[in-house]
Write an enzyme that holds these catalytic residues in place. Structure first.
Site, PDB file in Angstrom:
ATOM      1  N   HIS A 162      -6.144  -0.111  -1.324  1.00 45.49           N
ATOM      2  CA  HIS A 162      -6.374  -1.445  -0.785  1.00 45.49           C
ATOM      3  C   HIS A 162      -7.390  -2.287  -1.550  1.00 45.49           C
ATOM      4  O   HIS A 162      -7.587  -3.458  -1.211  1.00 45.49           O
ATOM      5  CB  HIS A 162      -6.788  -1.345   0.689  1.00 45.49           C
ATOM      6  CG  HIS A 162      -5.701  -0.810   1.570  1.00 45.49           C
ATOM      7  ND1 HIS A 162      -5.544   0.536   1.809  1.00 45.49           N
ATOM      8  CD2 HIS A 162      -4.692  -1.428   2.231  1.00 45.49           C
ATOM      9  CE1 HIS A 162      -4.508   0.718   2.598  1.00 45.49           C
ATOM     10  NE2 HIS A 162      -3.968  -0.458   2.861  1.00 45.49           N
ATOM     11  N   ASP A 192      -7.717   5.221  -1.974  1.00 43.43           N
ATOM     12  CA  ASP A 192      -7.360   4.035  -1.210  1.00 43.43           C
ATOM     13  C   ASP A 192      -6.764   2.953  -2.107  1.00 43.43           C
ATOM     14  O   ASP A 192      -7.439   2.484  -3.028  1.00 43.43           O
ATOM     15  CB  ASP A 192      -8.623   3.502  -0.521  1.00 43.43           C
ATOM     16  CG  ASP A 192      -8.321   2.473   0.548  1.00 43.43           C
ATOM     17  OD1 ASP A 192      -7.176   2.015   0.610  1.00 43.43           O
ATOM     18  OD2 ASP A 192      -9.234   2.139   1.318  1.00 43.43           O
ATOM     19  N   CYS A 224       0.806  -1.226   0.000  1.00 42.30           N
ATOM     20  CA  CYS A 224       0.000   0.000   0.000  1.00 42.30           C
ATOM     21  C   CYS A 224       0.839   1.276   0.000  1.00 42.30           C
ATOM     22  O   CYS A 224       0.480   2.269  -0.637  1.00 42.30           O
ATOM     23  CB  CYS A 224      -0.983   0.005   1.164  1.00 42.30           C
ATOM     24  SG  CYS A 224      -0.261  -0.235   2.797  1.00 42.30           S
TER      25      CYS A 224
END
Length: 489
Positions: free
Chosen positions: A371, A369, A174
């Site tokens: 993820h 994001d 990440c």
């Protein structure tokens, strides 16, 4: 019991139908996720605590058990474990996690004031609407701006990284993805301008496609995760391991130089100098990092090989703004950096779960994001359909409280030319003056002057450097010394 039942029903649904998420290969599970690892730096956790450990990713660690327990339950638990691993990497489990914990939100209220997104103000506040500003237009403008920013997420199915068997960066990549997003925005601003917006009904811009190609998931792409890991070995980057913002900034410095040397006769993939604003090379410790104007000139001159006095400049400022959480005195200052016309946002998030923060509204921080898990895609120069690049953008505007982010972070700025850099220095100096003695960073003409200032004006909270606290682990280079020093403010 209700919560447990709900989770079991989700797992059951995954067991009875084929999942779009690939089966987790034991050779690709990061070391910190492998049960029973004797040298793991991460604490043991129950199944339930692993579900709720992070506000950004569903599960950052799996439960561990003793060797005897494993033997006793292996035959009846292997199917359950496989099902759980499928669920925790699926979108449905992520959405379940966010609904239960409220880790991130997507609502936007005009009563919270205007939104600042990488140096641009989107007026949606009720106070402004009474003066004739259409808040609906302001919100639509923000949504279009947000969705035009390049999103880089976990990918699966790419060629193995180096000599490893990793064909996915799920659960560990990440921070690398967050850094790719920040650099991609710098290239987007440089090539197409800050006002560029992704069109949904027009042919895809060729320059835009070239930028996406740089971040493909193969060694052939200049800024791929493969090449980042290779360039960052000296700063502790390794396949399957997390990394902190400081090491990430230094890695980009190394990779940009490598790629520039490969393209000796043509334009380098990153057509700008990189200046990582951090600790004093001579060992001076304490105080806020200093943007030295002479150093900026030096970086530009080296980048142009002495052919130009100034070049476009990417500034990266890694910081640690507290121990367990950001010191409240720095929250207004972080908020103000998004008002800089040169703003590229923040690489940061929560421990072990980096995101790319690109905007603020009152106490909210809007972020992209990394993820979400997506299958690897190949962006070619012949791509013409607008929807062909949809996996590189997001229409969901998530936000979290700005004061909840991890104190270990890195701020980015892009200066197109010398005038733009001078304007950045003006904004930065003004922000430092308004900091009540505790600035995020300061500006000085020379390094010698910055040493004099730091020795005379050190705040009580500025306790010097510490090692990378983003993950609570040390990154040791090949020489055995800790290179990941941070400015602790």
């Amino acid at each position: 019991m209700v919560l447990k039942g709900l989770c079991e029903r989700i797992v059951a649904s995954k067991c009875t139908s084929k999942s779009s998420t690939e089966t987790v290969d034991s050779t690709q599970v990061p070391a910190y996720l492998k049960a029973g690892s004797s040298d793991s730096k991460f604490p043991k956790a129950s199944f339930w605590s692993s579900i709720f450990t992070s506000g950004f990713s569903v599960v950052e660690s799996f439960s561990e058990s003793s060797a005897s327990e494993k033997k006793a339950v292996h035959s009846r638990s292997s199917g359950w474990a496989a099902a759980v691993r499928k669920v925790v990497t699926s979108g449905s489990m992520r959405r379940f996690h966010e609904r239960v914990l409220g880790s991130s939100r997507t609502d936007i209220s005009s009563s919270d004031g205007d939104i600042w997104l990488l140096g641009v103000c989107h007026q949606i506040s009720q106070q402004e609407s009474s003066g004739g500003v259409d808040t609906n237009n302001g919100l639509a403008s923000f949504e279009q701006d947000f969705s035009s920013k390049i999103l880089v997420t976990y990918r699966k199915g790419f060629d193995a990284i180096g000599d490893s068997k990793y064909t996915s960066d799920v659960n560990w990549g990440c921070m690398l993805r967050s850094s790719q997003m920040l650099v991609a925005q710098a290239l987007l601003f440089h090539k197409l301008g800050r006002s560029w917006r992704k069109s949904v009904d027009k042919p895809v811009d060729k320059e835009y496609l070239k930028i996406l190609q740089l971040f493909g998931d193969s060694e052939a792409s200049a800024f791929s995760i493969h090449n980042l890991l290779q360039a960052g070995k000296g700063y502790g980057l390794a396949v399957g391991s997390w990394v902190g913002p400081y090491a990430m900034c230094r890695t980009w410095e190394v990779l940009a130089r490598i790629q520039r040397e490969k393209n000796d006769l043509g334009e380098p993939p990153l057509p700008m100098a990189i200046y990582v604003v951090s600790g004093d090379e001579d060992g001076e410790r304490g105080g806020a990092p200093v943007v030295c104007i002479e150093d900026a000139f030096k970086h530009c001159s080296e980048f142009s090989r002495g052919q130009a006095a100034w070049t476009p400049l990417l500034l990266l400022v890694p910081l640690v703004l507290g121990l367990d959480k950001v010191n409240p005195r720095y929250i207004p200052l972080l908020h103000s950096t998004f008002k800089f016309p040169q703003s590229l946002g923040i690489m940061g998030g929560k421990p072990g779960a980096s995101t790319y923060i690109i905007g603020v509204q009152s106490e909210k921080a809007f972020y992209l994001d990394p993820h979400d898990v997506q299958t690897v895609v190949n962006i070619s120069g012949d791509t013409a359909e607008p929807n062909s690049t949809s996996s590189y953008h997001c229409n969901v505007m998530r936000h979290i409280p700005l004061d909840s982010i991890d104190p270990s972070l890195a701020i980015g700025f892009y200066c197109r030319d010398k005038d733009d850099f001078d304007d950045f220095c003006s904004h930065a100096s003004k922000l430092a003056e308004e900091s009540n003695g505790a600035p995020l960073f300061t500006v000085a003409q020379s390094r010698s002057f910055s040493k004099q200032v730091s020795s005379n004006d050190v705040s009580g909270d500025n306790t010097g450097f510490q090692e990378d606290a983003f993950l609570g682990t040390d990154h040791v280079n090949d020489a055995g010394t800790n290179e990941d020093d941070w400015q602790l403010l």
